[in-house]
Design a protein around this motif. Structure first.
Motif: not given
Length: 185
Positions: A87-93, A128-130
């Protein structure tokens, strides 16, 4: 009658590193280092600190790739941690969360994972939802299956230029293996 001696060959990386992988370092680096890891594995936690040193010492030599290999039978939150990282990766993190997970490995649980999300400034409700909907679980499973196909049977497992590193992961051992691989290019 002639006999053929039993020959052991090192396992090879079946799934090549591609654009969907989490990598750091130059694509033109002479050494590709792939780790299959589990965020709750204490051995991966020890290896993470060593890898940070290795990558600092050989930053021009290594392209590092991390792939998920959660051992859920012994680490109950390993899948969840991997999904949070995705999920963090999907935001470049990805690597920020990756490092946070290893730094806080001993306290990984659902509540603590959300603390990490907040500390990194990520949108906690969205993540949290994802993660609750397992949006990233297929990605985690794809890494895991690729690891099984490549001969991973525990964590951490490293591949250097596509060949499983069956030695230890102390800094001097990894430095030697990386240097040998770089010289053979």
């Amino acid at each position: 009658m002639t006999t053929t001696p039993f020959q052991v060959t090192a396992a090879r990386l079946v799934v090549p590193v591609g654009p969907d992988d989490h990598t750091s370092g130059s694509d033109s680096a002479p050494v590709s280092l792939v780790e299959y890891g589990d965020y709750q594995c204490p051995y991966c936690g020890m290896a993470h600190a060593i890898l940070l040193d290795l990558l600092r010492l050989r930053q021009e030599t290594i392209r590092f790739t991390f792939r998920h290999f959660p051992l859920t039978n012994v680490h109950p939150y390993a899948d969840l941690a991997a999904e949070i990282a995705e999920a963090a990766a999907s935001r470049g993190r990805f690597f920020q969360m990756h490092d946070w997970l290893y730094a806080n490995q001993r306290s990984i649980n659902p509540r603590q994972l959300m603390v990490g999300v907040d500390q990194l400034g990520l949108p906690s409700d969205e993540l949290a939802d994802e993660v609750g909907a397992h949006v990233y679980l297929d990605r985690v499973r794809r890494d895991f299956v690729g690891g099984v196909r490549s001969g991973v049977n525990g964590t951490p497992t490293f591949y250097i230029n596509g060949v499983r590193h069956d030695g230890g992961y102390a800094l001097d051992e990894l430095l030697e293996a990386v240097d040998v691989a770089a010289e053979s290019m």
